[in-house]
Design a protein around this motif. Structure first.
Motif, PDB file in Angstrom:
ATOM      1  N   THR A  89      15.289  18.299  12.366  1.00 50.11           N
ATOM      2  CA  THR A  89      15.411  16.946  11.519  1.00 50.11           C
ATOM      3  C   THR A  89      14.303  16.119  11.143  1.00 50.11           C
ATOM      4  O   THR A  89      14.413  14.919  10.654  1.00 50.11           O
ATOM      5  N   LEU A  90      13.125  16.839  11.350  1.00 49.38           N
ATOM      6  CA  LEU A  90      11.907  16.066  10.873  1.00 49.38           C
ATOM      7  C   LEU A  90      11.303  16.698   9.498  1.00 49.38           C
ATOM      8  O   LEU A  90      11.369  17.655   9.150  1.00 49.38           O
ATOM      9  N   SER A  91      11.204  15.659   8.842  1.00 56.11           N
ATOM     10  CA  SER A  91      10.683  15.871   7.373  1.00 56.11           C
ATOM     11  C   SER A  91       9.409  15.098   7.082  1.00 56.11           C
ATOM     12  O   SER A  91       9.426  13.801   7.446  1.00 56.11           O
ATOM     13  N   MET A  92       8.395  15.751   6.235  1.00 62.53           N
ATOM     14  CA  MET A  92       7.238  14.891   5.936  1.00 62.53           C
ATOM     15  C   MET A  92       7.109  14.678   4.238  1.00 62.53           C
ATOM     16  O   MET A  92       7.148  15.911   3.665  1.00 62.53           O
ATOM     17  N   PHE A  93       7.041  13.611   3.864  1.00 57.70           N
ATOM     18  CA  PHE A  93       6.965  13.581   2.480  1.00 57.70           C
ATOM     19  C   PHE A  93       5.522  13.237   1.939  1.00 57.70           C
ATOM     20  O   PHE A  93       4.859  12.146   2.626  1.00 57.70           O
ATOM     21  N   GLU A  94       5.088  13.589   0.737  1.00 57.04           N
ATOM     22  CA  GLU A  94       3.745  13.451   0.170  1.00 57.04           C
ATOM     23  C   GLU A  94       4.074  12.323  -0.850  1.00 57.04           C
ATOM     24  O   GLU A  94       4.536  12.840  -1.825  1.00 57.04           O
ATOM     25  N   VAL A  95       3.540  11.269  -0.653  1.00 56.05           N
ATOM     26  CA  VAL A  95       3.690  10.067  -1.734  1.00 56.05           C
ATOM     27  C   VAL A  95       2.311   9.808  -2.613  1.00 56.05           C
ATOM     28  O   VAL A  95       1.406   9.388  -1.656  1.00 56.05           O
ATOM     29  N   ASP A  96       2.317   9.953  -3.657  1.00 54.00           N
ATOM     30  CA  ASP A  96       0.942   9.571  -4.560  1.00 54.00           C
ATOM     31  C   ASP A  96       0.947   8.268  -4.851  1.00 54.00           C
ATOM     32  O   ASP A  96       1.881   7.741  -5.534  1.00 54.00           O
ATOM     33  N   GLY A  97      -0.041   7.645  -4.363  1.00 52.33           N
ATOM     34  CA  GLY A  97      -0.209   6.071  -4.652  1.00 52.33           C
ATOM     35  C   GLY A  97      -0.132   5.614  -6.050  1.00 52.33           C
ATOM     36  O   GLY A  97       0.166   4.649  -6.480  1.00 52.33           O
ATOM     37  N   LYS A  98      -0.669   6.681  -7.006  1.00 50.57           N
ATOM     38  CA  LYS A  98      -0.801   6.326  -8.298  1.00 50.57           C
ATOM     39  C   LYS A  98       0.552   6.195  -9.107  1.00 50.57           C
ATOM     40  O   LYS A  98       0.923   5.750  -9.968  1.00 50.57           O
ATOM     41  N   LYS A  99       1.420   7.451  -8.509  1.00 49.63           N
ATOM     42  CA  LYS A  99       2.457   7.859  -9.201  1.00 49.63           C
ATOM     43  C   LYS A  99       3.753   6.906  -8.486  1.00 49.63           C
ATOM     44  O   LYS A  99       4.669   6.242  -9.477  1.00 49.63           O
ATOM     45  N   ASN A 100       3.370   6.358  -7.427  1.00 49.28           N
ATOM     46  CA  ASN A 100       4.282   5.276  -6.776  1.00 49.28           C
ATOM     47  C   ASN A 100       3.958   4.194  -6.380  1.00 49.28           C
ATOM     48  O   ASN A 100       3.727   4.021  -5.221  1.00 49.28           O
ATOM     49  N   LYS A 101       3.203   3.347  -7.252  1.00 46.11           N
ATOM     50  CA  LYS A 101       2.373   2.486  -6.903  1.00 46.11           C
ATOM     51  C   LYS A 101       2.895   1.147  -6.076  1.00 46.11           C
ATOM     52  O   LYS A 101       2.570   0.794  -4.930  1.00 46.11           O
ATOM     53  N   VAL A 102       4.215   0.820  -6.481  1.00 43.29           N
ATOM     54  CA  VAL A 102       5.001  -0.279  -5.711  1.00 43.29           C
ATOM     55  C   VAL A 102       5.374   0.175  -4.357  1.00 43.29           C
ATOM     56  O   VAL A 102       5.292  -0.615  -3.330  1.00 43.29           O
ATOM     57  N   TYR A 103       5.802   1.475  -4.089  1.00 40.52           N
ATOM     58  CA  TYR A 103       6.150   1.919  -2.916  1.00 40.52           C
ATOM     59  C   TYR A 103       4.760   1.863  -1.988  1.00 40.52           C
ATOM     60  O   TYR A 103       5.040   1.430  -0.965  1.00 40.52           O
ATOM     61  N   GLY A 104       3.780   2.565  -2.610  1.00 41.82           N
ATOM     62  CA  GLY A 104       2.617   2.396  -1.747  1.00 41.82           C
ATOM     63  C   GLY A 104       1.933   0.985  -1.281  1.00 41.82           C
ATOM     64  O   GLY A 104       1.876   0.789  -0.038  1.00 41.82           O
ATOM     65  N   GLN A 105       2.249   0.071  -2.283  1.00 48.71           N
ATOM     66  CA  GLN A 105       2.014  -1.295  -1.728  1.00 48.71           C
ATOM     67  C   GLN A 105       2.900  -1.999  -0.829  1.00 48.71           C
ATOM     68  O   GLN A 105       2.598  -2.647   0.178  1.00 48.71           O
ATOM     69  N   ASN A 106       4.290  -1.779  -1.065  1.00 47.32           N
ATOM     70  CA  ASN A 106       5.306  -2.306   0.088  1.00 47.32           C
ATOM     71  C   ASN A 106       4.967  -1.530   1.458  1.00 47.32           C
ATOM     72  O   ASN A 106       5.198  -2.068   2.531  1.00 47.32           O
ATOM     73  N   LEU A 107       4.658  -0.326   1.266  1.00 39.89           N
ATOM     74  CA  LEU A 107       4.208   0.548   2.655  1.00 39.89           C
ATOM     75  C   LEU A 107       3.225  -0.326   3.472  1.00 39.89           C
ATOM     76  O   LEU A 107       3.159  -0.306   4.338  1.00 39.89           O
ATOM     77  N   CYS A 108       2.069  -0.765   2.495  1.00 41.38           N
ATOM     78  CA  CYS A 108       0.932  -1.497   2.956  1.00 41.38           C
ATOM     79  C   CYS A 108       1.426  -2.811   3.803  1.00 41.38           C
ATOM     80  O   CYS A 108       1.048  -3.099   4.667  1.00 41.38           O
TER      81      CYS A 108
END
Length: 447
Positions: free
Chosen positions: A242-261
């Protein structure tokens, strides 16, 4: 979950806030327990409402900086320092609430309290802070510290003394009290610099998949009907059970990266909030079910690091702590370094708690290899096998007294009984990373 009806208080510097949240429905709320198992999030009714107004005439309102005893969630009095005060709208001249820091505990437990919780007979005049801090720190038992200091690594603590004072002044009052993330309602620990339009929000509602945040439950419900994400917006690079790891590129997904911060800063004290997330990759760990992949924690790393940093910031969200996920994230960062064919190390400086977490990881990994490896093995070979830097291997083995200096060289002494004793002391290693389930291409090879 909602706020209790009543006047909205304002702080003297113009900030607005509200307190006293109650929980309705089926939301799960994080709780802390005292040593004897008492639920600290439940306030005893009658006795808690006793009013301590015996102080000297003219004492009220209490000044910022005042030290006094305050009744905490465990029903006992603890020493606090008044950090801020705010006057209740449409209230009497002495009707203030006070934002206090419990000097025995971490800053994450700072909170707004009512006058009824303060024992005004205990108000102190000038106190030598160094003497008091030393005295109060001695009052905490090891068990209390373990209960309060959840296992997580605070990131980016690169502040000198002057910057630290400025940081603490700017962030001294939590601006968001609670958040809703998926099926959890979570009390926040620290200030996070959300955009100004969110300054009057007691609570924020996060979409657990895209991490957009809203002021009202109704907004979240409308958003969830439109949001088509069921997992973080990146590539799934690991799936085991049930465990999964996703790699998110901050350049491709800038809003998600900022929200995560923004989200992470609520639980990390000295984390530097990076608005420019283009330079980072975010590795988001999730628990998956038929509703989607639910964020458990994450770590970030620079796409290009001249210092061989394989981890910049790491966090396990409070509802998922003490389940081995923090150790899993550290181990995962080293598995990526092995795939890259180079040694790695966490970004410096580390917090004390962060260094303890890493020393625990290095200790377990090295001891397990030494126990299995019958022949002589060098520190260089250990570094090649583990992706841990040679100097960190050396310092770890020296702290375990497993290194001897013979004929101008360091020699590893691996007595099986000694290794077993150290392994037992090191405790559990947490969840293991099944490397066969890791499907990943290093960033420099992704074209």
């Amino acid at each position: 979950m909602g706020s209790m009806d009543g006047p909205t208080p304002t702080t003297e510097n113009g900030r607005t806030a509200r307190t006293n949240t109650t929980c309705n429905g089926n939301k799960q709320q994080q709780k802390i327990q005292s040593d004897d198992g008492f639920d600290l999030s439940v306030v005893a009714a009658d006795k808690e409402n006793e009013v301590f107004r015996k102080g000297k005439p003219g004492l009220l309102p209490l000044e910022v900086g005042t030290r006094v005893m305050c009744r905490w969630r465990d029903g006992k009095f603890h020493p606090v320092k008044v950090i801020e005060r705010r006057k209740m709208v449409s209230a009497g001249p002495n009707d203030y609430e006070y934002y206090v820091h419990y000097t025995e505990f971490n800053r994450r437990l700072d909170e707004w309290v009512k006058l009824e919780q303060l024992d005004l007979d205990s108000v102190e005049a000038d106190v030598d802070e160094k003497v008091e801090d030393k005295a109060t720190s001695l009052k905490m038992t090891r068990h209390q510290k373990r209960k309060i200091d959840e296992t997580h690594v605070e990131g980016h603590e690169e502040l000198d003394a002057a910057s630290l004072r400025e940081h603490e002044e700017f962030t001294k009052v939590k601006n968001i009290a609670t958040i809703e993330l998926g099926r959890y309602e979570i009390e926040t620990w620290y200030f996070s610099p959300f955009p100004p339009e969110y300054n009057d929000s007691l609570k924020l509602y996060f979409c657990e998949f895209c991490l957009n945040f809203m002021k009202r439950k109704e907004q979240l419900q409308r958003h969830m009907r439109k949001c088509d994400l069921k997992h973080p917006p990146g590539d799934e690079i690991y799936r085991s059970g049930t465990l999964s790891m996703f790699e998110v590129d901050g350049k491709k997904n800038k809003v998600y990266g900022q929200n995560l911060c923004y989200l992470a800063k609520l639980f990390l004290d000295h984390k530097t909030l990076y608005y420019d997330v283009d330079l980072f990759l975010f590795y988001v760990l999730c628990e998956c079910d038929d509703r989607g992949c639910h964020m458990v924690g994450y770590f970030s790393k620079e796409k290009h690091s001249e210092e061989s940093y394989n981890l910049a910031c790491i966090l396990t969200l409070p509802p998922y702590q003490r389940k081995g996920y923090g150790k899993f994230l550290i181990a995962f960062s080293y598995e990526l370094s092995k795939k890259e064919g180079k040694v790695g190390t966490p970004e410096r400086p580390l917090s004390d708690l962060g260094m303890l977490s890493y020393k625990g990881y290095w200790t377990r990994v090295l001891l397990e290899i030494l126990k299995k490896h019958k022949s002589n093995i060098s520190i260089k070979e250990l570094s090649d096998m583990t992706a841990i830097k040679a100097d960190e291997i050396l310092s770890t083995l020296q702290s375990l007294e497993l290194i001897q200096y013979r004929k101008g060289q360091h020699a590893i002494c691996a007595d099986p009984k000694v290794l077993d004793r150290h392994l037992k002391a090191a405790g559990r290693g947490g969840l293991e990373v099944d490397v066969s389930k890791l499907i990943w291409t290093p960033y420099k090879e992704q074209g």
